[in-house]
Design a protein around this motif. Structure first.
Motif, mmCIF file in Angstrom:
data_model
loop_
_atom_site.group_PDB
_atom_site.id
_atom_site.type_symbol
_atom_site.label_atom_id
_atom_site.label_comp_id
_atom_site.label_asym_id
_atom_site.label_seq_id
_atom_site.Cartn_x
_atom_site.Cartn_y
_atom_site.Cartn_z
ATOM 1 N N GLY A 200 0.798 -1.216 0.000
ATOM 2 C CA GLY A 200 0.000 0.000 0.000
ATOM 3 C C GLY A 200 0.830 1.265 0.000
ATOM 4 N N ASP A 201 2.097 1.193 0.399
ATOM 5 C CA ASP A 201 2.963 2.367 0.355
ATOM 6 C C ASP A 201 3.468 2.591 -1.069
ATOM 7 N N ASP A 202 3.951 3.771 -1.323
ATOM 8 C CA ASP A 202 4.409 4.168 -2.658
ATOM 9 C C ASP A 202 5.791 3.568 -2.915
ATOM 10 N N LEU A 203 5.839 2.515 -3.751
ATOM 11 C CA LEU A 203 7.111 1.855 -4.032
ATOM 12 C C LEU A 203 8.055 2.767 -4.805
ATOM 13 N N ASP A 204 7.529 3.517 -5.751
ATOM 14 C CA ASP A 204 8.380 4.424 -6.522
ATOM 15 C C ASP A 204 9.060 5.442 -5.619
ATOM 16 N N LEU A 205 8.296 5.956 -4.656
ATOM 17 C CA LEU A 205 8.873 6.915 -3.708
ATOM 18 C C LEU A 205 9.960 6.261 -2.866
ATOM 19 N N ALA A 206 9.700 5.023 -2.422
ATOM 20 C CA ALA A 206 10.688 4.306 -1.605
ATOM 21 C C ALA A 206 11.982 4.083 -2.374
ATOM 22 N N VAL A 207 11.841 3.644 -3.643
ATOM 23 C CA VAL A 207 13.029 3.376 -4.456
ATOM 24 C C VAL A 207 13.824 4.656 -4.694
ATOM 25 N N GLU A 208 13.135 5.750 -5.036
ATOM 26 C CA GLU A 208 13.819 7.013 -5.302
ATOM 27 C C GLU A 208 14.489 7.564 -4.040
ATOM 28 N N THR A 209 13.829 7.387 -2.895
ATOM 29 C CA THR A 209 14.414 7.849 -1.635
ATOM 30 C C THR A 209 15.707 7.104 -1.332
ATOM 31 N N LEU A 210 15.688 5.783 -1.508
ATOM 32 C CA LEU A 210 16.884 4.990 -1.228
ATOM 33 C C LEU A 210 17.991 5.257 -2.244
ATOM 34 N N ARG A 211 17.617 5.524 -3.494
ATOM 35 C CA ARG A 211 18.636 5.884 -4.494
ATOM 36 C C ARG A 211 19.321 7.200 -4.113
ATOM 37 N N GLY A 212 18.536 8.142 -3.648
ATOM 38 C CA GLY A 212 19.118 9.403 -3.211
ATOM 39 C C GLY A 212 20.041 9.226 -2.020
ATOM 40 N N LEU A 213 19.634 8.353 -1.097
ATOM 41 C CA LEU A 213 20.467 8.083 0.081
ATOM 42 C C LEU A 213 21.818 7.509 -0.326
ATOM 43 N N ILE A 214 21.797 6.494 -1.207
ATOM 44 C CA ILE A 214 23.044 5.851 -1.638
ATOM 45 C C ILE A 214 23.878 6.805 -2.487
ATOM 46 N N GLY A 215 23.209 7.591 -3.336
ATOM 47 C CA GLY A 215 23.935 8.486 -4.217
ATOM 48 C C GLY A 215 24.724 9.550 -3.484
ATOM 49 N N HIS A 216 24.283 9.919 -2.277
ATOM 50 C CA HIS A 216 24.975 10.952 -1.516
ATOM 51 C C HIS A 216 25.779 10.389 -0.342
ATOM 52 N N HIS A 217 25.821 9.064 -0.218
ATOM 53 C CA HIS A 217 26.541 8.481 0.912
ATOM 54 C C HIS A 217 28.044 8.517 0.628
ATOM 55 N N LYS A 218 28.816 9.012 1.575
ATOM 56 C CA LYS A 218 30.254 9.203 1.364
ATOM 57 C C LYS A 218 31.036 7.881 1.258
ATOM 58 N N LEU A 219 30.475 6.795 1.766
ATOM 59 C CA LEU A 219 31.180 5.518 1.718
ATOM 60 C C LEU A 219 30.788 4.665 0.512
ATOM 61 N N ALA A 220 29.731 5.060 -0.197
ATOM 62 C CA ALA A 220 29.265 4.305 -1.363
ATOM 63 C C ALA A 220 30.022 4.768 -2.607
ATOM 64 N N LEU A 221 30.559 3.820 -3.365
ATOM 65 C CA LEU A 221 31.316 4.147 -4.575
ATOM 66 C C LEU A 221 30.359 4.431 -5.737
ATOM 67 N N PRO A 222 30.658 5.429 -6.559
ATOM 68 C CA PRO A 222 29.795 5.718 -7.715
ATOM 69 C C PRO A 222 29.911 4.681 -8.818
ATOM 70 N N GLU A 223 31.039 3.977 -8.874
ATOM 71 C CA GLU A 223 31.251 2.928 -9.863
ATOM 72 C C GLU A 223 31.786 1.679 -9.177
ATOM 73 N N PRO A 224 31.234 0.503 -9.511
ATOM 74 C CA PRO A 224 30.064 0.248 -10.352
ATOM 75 C C PRO A 224 28.811 0.948 -9.792
ATOM 76 N N LYS A 225 27.921 1.299 -10.698
ATOM 77 C CA LYS A 225 26.758 2.095 -10.338
ATOM 78 C C LYS A 225 25.870 1.356 -9.335
ATOM 79 N N PRO A 226 25.469 2.021 -8.236
ATOM 80 C CA PRO A 226 24.571 1.373 -7.259
ATOM 81 C C PRO A 226 23.223 1.031 -7.882
ATOM 82 N N GLN A 227 22.586 -0.014 -7.348
ATOM 83 C CA GLN A 227 21.279 -0.448 -7.819
ATOM 84 C C GLN A 227 20.304 -0.517 -6.650
#
Length: 274
Positions: free
Chosen positions: A184-211
């Motif tokens: 019942g929750d918005d899956l698209d919103l959840a996915v986009e929120t988590l992508r934003g979290l990983i994209g700005h996390h200082k310990l996450a590498l940009p390559e290979p691209k996170p999924q």
């Protein structure tokens, strides 16, 4: 026989030989200790020397010098060293047959040093035996330090004879992390929120691209999988941080923790469910 009797009959020679032999032993042992310590210091100063091989090299240097010292002491008393070496060779063969397991450990130690499936300072898992940071690969034993500080010692043959998973050898590691979202929750919103979290996390590498992707349906929960790469040294810091930050990021956009739902039915006296 005549030489033996003349040697026995000369107490002054016995005393002198004993003093010289004792001095040779003291000097030989001291030299072996100094050179053994020198091997460790030289290895510590050079970045090109693998610390894994230092204990065995030190042992070889120390006991080679001590062996020559003992042979020299025997020669001082007139013992034919060639005969001693022949006797030691025969005794070594007999001992080797009796101690096949020990020789297997030596052979396994040599193979571990030659092929390098693990090195000092690396975190490895000897499947079914032990997990920990390699402290030393010795002539007979390999020493590990667990993450809780407990030391584990395994015979080299057990290490060599089992699969070895090395978590530190590669520079990067992939982290797979799952987060649950309720139906019942918005899956698209959840996915986009988590992508934003990983994209700005200082310990996450940009390559290979996170999924970030939905990959499983459970009772009352849709599972979203985060697949991200990190430096091996940052792997656990990223893992533990995501446990806190991923849940908080979803709650900040109005997505809440899934609650298990169970349907319970009771039978009335008439046999109808309610």
């Amino acid at each position: 026989m005549h030489e033996f009797m003349s040697w026995v009959a000369s107490p002054d020679s016995i005393g002198l030989n004993l003093i010289i032999a004792l001095a040779m032993l003291v000097v030989g042992w001291a030299v072996s200790d100094v050179l053994g310590a020198g091997v460790r210091k030289a290895a510590a100063r050079s970045s090109r020397i693998d610390p894994t091989i230092v204990p065995i090299v030190r042992s070889i240097v120390v006991w080679t010098i001590r062996g020559f010292t003992l042979i020299a002491v025997l020669a001082r008393f007139g013992v034919q060293t060639a005969s001693i070496i022949a006797v030691l060779g025969a005794a070594g063969l007999a001992i080797g047959l009796a101690l096949q397991g020990t020789l297997q450990n030596i052979a396994a130690g040599i193979m571990l040093l030659a092929l390098r499936p693990l090195r000092a300072g690396e975190y490895v898992s000897v499947v079914g035996k032990a997990d920990g940071t390699v402290e030393e690969v010795g002539l007979f034993l390999t020493h590990f330090r667990q993450s809780d500080g407990i030391q584990i010692t395994l015979p080299n043959s057990l290490v060599w004879g089992n699969p070895i998973v090395n978590y530190s050898r590669n520079a990067t590691r992939r982290l797979d992390f799952q987060v649950g979202v309720r139906y019942g929750d918005d899956l698209d919103l959840a996915v986009e929120t988590l992508r934003g979290l990983i994209g700005h996390h200082k310990l996450a590498l940009p390559e290979p691209k996170p999924q970030v992707m939905v990959n499983e349906y459970r009772d009352s929960t849709v599972m979203i999988n985060i697949r991200v790469w990190a430096q091996s040294s940052d792997y656990w810091d990223l893992n533990f941080d995501l446990y806190q930050s991923a849940r908080k990021a979803l709650e900040d956009v109005g997505l809440h923790l899934p609650i298990p739902v169970r349907e319970v039915r009771t039978l009335t006296s008439g046999g109808q469910g309610a």
